[in-house]
Design a protein around this motif. Structure first.
Motif, PDB file in Angstrom:
ATOM      1  N   ASP A 198      -1.440 -13.340   7.913  1.00 50.20           N
ATOM      2  CA  ASP A 198      -2.132 -13.316   6.633  1.00 50.20           C
ATOM      3  C   ASP A 198      -3.640 -13.272   6.919  1.00 50.20           C
ATOM      4  N   THR A 199      -4.229 -12.080   6.745  1.00 53.83           N
ATOM      5  CA  THR A 199      -5.626 -11.895   7.118  1.00 53.83           C
ATOM      6  C   THR A 199      -6.565 -12.795   6.325  1.00 53.83           C
ATOM      7  N   ALA A 200      -6.315 -12.926   5.023  1.00 52.67           N
ATOM      8  CA  ALA A 200      -7.189 -13.753   4.180  1.00 52.67           C
ATOM      9  C   ALA A 200      -7.136 -15.214   4.606  1.00 52.67           C
ATOM     10  N   LEU A 201      -5.936 -15.697   4.888  1.00 55.64           N
ATOM     11  CA  LEU A 201      -5.794 -17.082   5.334  1.00 55.64           C
ATOM     12  C   LEU A 201      -6.461 -17.284   6.687  1.00 55.64           C
ATOM     13  N   ALA A 202      -6.277 -16.326   7.580  1.00 60.67           N
ATOM     14  CA  ALA A 202      -6.896 -16.424   8.906  1.00 60.67           C
ATOM     15  C   ALA A 202      -8.415 -16.476   8.794  1.00 60.67           C
ATOM     16  N   GLN A 203      -8.975 -15.648   7.921  1.00 57.27           N
ATOM     17  CA  GLN A 203     -10.420 -15.630   7.758  1.00 57.27           C
ATOM     18  C   GLN A 203     -10.931 -16.933   7.177  1.00 57.27           C
ATOM     19  N   ALA A 204     -10.205 -17.482   6.194  1.00 53.11           N
ATOM     20  CA  ALA A 204     -10.610 -18.751   5.584  1.00 53.11           C
ATOM     21  C   ALA A 204     -10.577 -19.876   6.610  1.00 53.11           C
ATOM     22  N   LEU A 205      -9.518 -19.921   7.413  1.00 52.53           N
ATOM     23  CA  LEU A 205      -9.435 -20.946   8.452  1.00 52.53           C
ATOM     24  C   LEU A 205     -10.526 -20.740   9.492  1.00 52.53           C
ATOM     25  N   GLY A 206     -10.772 -19.486   9.845  1.00 53.71           N
ATOM     26  CA  GLY A 206     -11.803 -19.196  10.828  1.00 53.71           C
ATOM     27  C   GLY A 206     -13.177 -19.665  10.377  1.00 53.71           C
ATOM     28  N   GLU A 207     -13.479 -19.475   9.107  1.00 51.68           N
ATOM     29  CA  GLU A 207     -14.764 -19.942   8.578  1.00 51.68           C
ATOM     30  C   GLU A 207     -14.861 -21.462   8.662  1.00 51.68           C
ATOM     31  N   ALA A 208     -13.734 -22.143   8.387  1.00 53.32           N
ATOM     32  CA  ALA A 208     -13.723 -23.604   8.491  1.00 53.32           C
ATOM     33  C   ALA A 208     -13.911 -24.040   9.940  1.00 53.32           C
ATOM     34  N   PHE A 209     -13.314 -23.298  10.878  1.00 51.76           N
ATOM     35  CA  PHE A 209     -13.482 -23.628  12.296  1.00 51.76           C
ATOM     36  C   PHE A 209     -14.943 -23.500  12.716  1.00 51.76           C
ATOM     37  N   VAL A 210     -15.575 -22.406  12.302  1.00 50.02           N
ATOM     38  CA  VAL A 210     -16.980 -22.182  12.660  1.00 50.02           C
ATOM     39  C   VAL A 210     -17.850 -23.299  12.087  1.00 50.02           C
ATOM     40  N   GLU A 211     -17.588 -23.664  10.837  1.00 46.91           N
ATOM     41  CA  GLU A 211     -18.357 -24.736  10.208  1.00 46.91           C
ATOM     42  C   GLU A 211     -18.178 -26.054  10.942  1.00 46.91           C
ATOM     43  N   ALA A 212     -16.979 -26.253  11.520  1.00 44.43           N
ATOM     44  CA  ALA A 212     -16.691 -27.479  12.260  1.00 44.43           C
ATOM     45  C   ALA A 212     -17.168 -27.409  13.706  1.00 44.43           C
ATOM     46  N   GLY A 213     -17.792 -26.289  14.095  1.00 41.01           N
ATOM     47  CA  GLY A 213     -18.321 -26.167  15.442  1.00 41.01           C
ATOM     48  C   GLY A 213     -17.328 -25.676  16.477  1.00 41.01           C
ATOM     49  N   LEU A 214     -16.206 -25.089  16.033  1.00 43.62           N
ATOM     50  CA  LEU A 214     -15.184 -24.600  16.954  1.00 43.62           C
ATOM     51  C   LEU A 214     -15.316 -23.097  17.155  1.00 43.62           C
ATOM     52  N   LEU A 215     -14.892 -22.627  18.304  1.00 41.92           N
ATOM     53  CA  LEU A 215     -14.751 -21.200  18.558  1.00 41.92           C
ATOM     54  C   LEU A 215     -13.313 -20.808  18.272  1.00 41.92           C
ATOM     55  N   TRP A 216     -13.122 -19.592  17.737  1.00 46.14           N
ATOM     56  CA  TRP A 216     -11.747 -19.181  17.443  1.00 46.14           C
ATOM     57  C   TRP A 216     -11.592 -17.686  17.645  1.00 46.14           C
TER      58      TRP A 216
END
Length: 223
Positions: free
Chosen positions: A9-27
């Motif tokens: 699910d591209t939209a879900l992946a992008q939303a999670l990815g944005e949350a990861f970046v905000e949390a300081g994670l690489l994905w």
């Protein structure tokens, strides 16, 4: 921390990815099991978030193959399947934890950080080495109780060294786990950022072992 998200699910992946970046994670993202299988075998990750309903087969198929080949990185299963039999299949294939959709992004982050922490042998969410402490939930760093301000890259670098301590960490390992694959640094960049950390934490707190790498050490407590 570098995470592989396996989600079609591209939209879900992008939303999670944005949350990861905000949390300081690489994905990094894989949209199917075949791509994920290749990436897991050629790249270094601290954890995998794995959807079960993939377009090229059940996620447990890929997970079982990784475990069969002794690929032991933490895996958090993320799926819409709620039946116990589906959860049991995921755990039997080698999953470490399980989150069902819909979910709170914060819960995914909490569980992910806990899995990575435990994979390094740390049960408590606050990692301590002497007077140095890192709250893995908030990312805040203190030294002798005083807050230390770090850049996002410095935070990732220190977090990896703290998770690994007292083990020696090679430059290659740091490049694989702390830096984006498309912007992997040369050794000079790592040296510069280690020097910046030393200025903020104290010169003796990070050892350089020639030809081997770096090690975070505990100094004697101040009276």
């Amino acid at each position: 921390m570098k995470v592989l998200l396996v989600e079609d699910d591209t939209a879900l992946a992008q939303a999670l990815g944005e949350a990861f970046v905000e949390a300081g994670l690489l994905w990094e993202h894989a949209a199917n099991g075949e791509a994920a299988d290749y990436m897991v075998r050629v790249e270094a990750y601290d954890a995998v978030i794995l959807d079960l309903g993939l377009p090229d087969g059940d996620g447990t198929r890929w997970l079982a193959a990784w475990r069969e080949d002794d690929i032991d990185l933490p895996v958090l299963v993320l799926t819409a399947r709620e039946r116990w039999s589906d959860k049991a299949a995921g755990f039997s294939a080698g999953a470490d934890d399980y989150v069902t959709k819909p979910f709170e992004t914060a819960e995914v982050l909490f569980r992910l950080r806990a899995l990575v922490r435990r994979s390094h042998g740390h049960a408590h969410p606050i990692l301590k080495l002497g007077e140095l402490a890192l709250d893995t939930h908030t990312g805040s760093v203190t030294l002798a109780g005083r807050p230390i301000t770090l850049t996002a890259q410095e935070s990732r670098l220190l977090a990896y060294l703290l998770h690994a301590a007292p083990r020696i960490v090679t430059r290659t390992e740091l490049a694989e786990h702390v830096y984006d694959r498309d912007h992997e640094p040369d050794s000079n960049v790592i040296d510069v950022q280690i020097s910046r950390l030393r200025r903020k934490l104290g010169n003796q707190r990070i050892e350089t072992l020639r030809g081997q790498g770096y090690r975070l050490v505990a100094l004697e407590e101040t009276p």
